[in-house]
Scaffold this motif. Structure first.
Motif, mmCIF file in Angstrom:
data_model
loop_
_atom_site.group_PDB
_atom_site.id
_atom_site.type_symbol
_atom_site.label_atom_id
_atom_site.label_comp_id
_atom_site.label_asym_id
_atom_site.label_seq_id
_atom_site.Cartn_x
_atom_site.Cartn_y
_atom_site.Cartn_z
ATOM 1 N N HIS A 74 -5.546 -7.087 0.970
ATOM 2 C CA HIS A 74 -6.825 -6.384 0.930
ATOM 3 C C HIS A 74 -6.949 -5.547 -0.336
ATOM 4 N N LYS A 75 -8.163 -5.048 -0.581
ATOM 5 C CA LYS A 75 -8.406 -4.201 -1.746
ATOM 6 C C LYS A 75 -8.105 -2.752 -1.392
ATOM 7 N N CYS A 80 0.830 -1.208 0.000
ATOM 8 C CA CYS A 80 0.000 0.000 0.000
ATOM 9 C C CYS A 80 0.865 1.259 0.000
ATOM 10 N N THR A 82 -5.676 0.978 -1.764
ATOM 11 C CA THR A 82 -4.293 1.316 -1.425
ATOM 12 C C THR A 82 -4.222 2.382 -0.333
#
Length: 191
Positions: A129-130, A98, A132
């Motif tokens: 996870h989705k 991220c 950023t």
């Protein structure tokens, strides 16, 4: 006479409503004083001994935020060397996908920060996870694994991390790195 009839109808209606409510209401059982009482208590990690985190120790794993890299460049500080000067021990800077995505999105102006983030001394941590948004990712990772020190200059992120017990925060002040909430036994300097 009409008034008396109306009054009687209203009282009958009220009685029916009360009877329905009583039928619906569950019967309360008397509590047995000798019975064991159950209650829900949140689970605390076994690595914490009050505010003392036993998972912290050299070599330190330091989660680096985007703005920490940018402010280090502005202050002309070498990340790894300054971390070692602050903690008097070996430090492994960790960077999540991220944070790397945020630096890449910043564009050409922050190409030096991107080159520093791609340094082979940095440990790369994959994200599952989705999105950023790095702050949520760092807070989630630190909540799950208490073996990290978080390096950030962002006030909002610092405020969120201070709510998590046992997680030290590294920040920049007076052109050097400082650390807060580090246990005294580890030898971090006090300023």
């Amino acid at each position: 006479r009409k008034y008396a009839v109306m009054k009687r109808m209203i009282s009958l209606r009220d009685q029916r409503i009360n009877e329905k409510e009583r039928a619906k209401a569950p019967v309360k059982k008397k509590e047995d004083p000798s019975a064991i009482k159950e209650r829900e208590v949140p689970q605390h990690p076994s690595c914490l001994f009050f505010q003392y985190n036993t998972q912290l120790g050299p070599p330190y794993h330091i989660l680096v935020d985007t703005n920490f890299i940018n402010f280090s460049i502005k202050a002309k500080l070498d990340l790894v060397q300054s971390m070692m000067d602050c903690l008097y021990a070996k430090c492994i800077p960790c960077i999540t996908d991220c944070v790397m995505g945020e630096i890449e999105k910043l564009g050409q102006k922050y190409r030096v920060a991107l080159r520093i983030a791609k340094d082979p001394r940095f440990e790369r941590l994959p994200c599952m996870h989705k999105g950023t948004y790095a702050d949520d990712c760092l807070v989630q990772r630190v909540t799950q694994h208490k073996c990290y020190i978080v390096a950030t200059v962002d006030k909002e992120l610092k405020r969120r991390i201070r709510k998590i017990p046992g997680v030290p925060i590294m920040y920049i002040s007076r052109h050097r790195y400082n650390i807060e909430r580090m246990p005294d036994d580890y030898g971090a300097p006090r300023f």
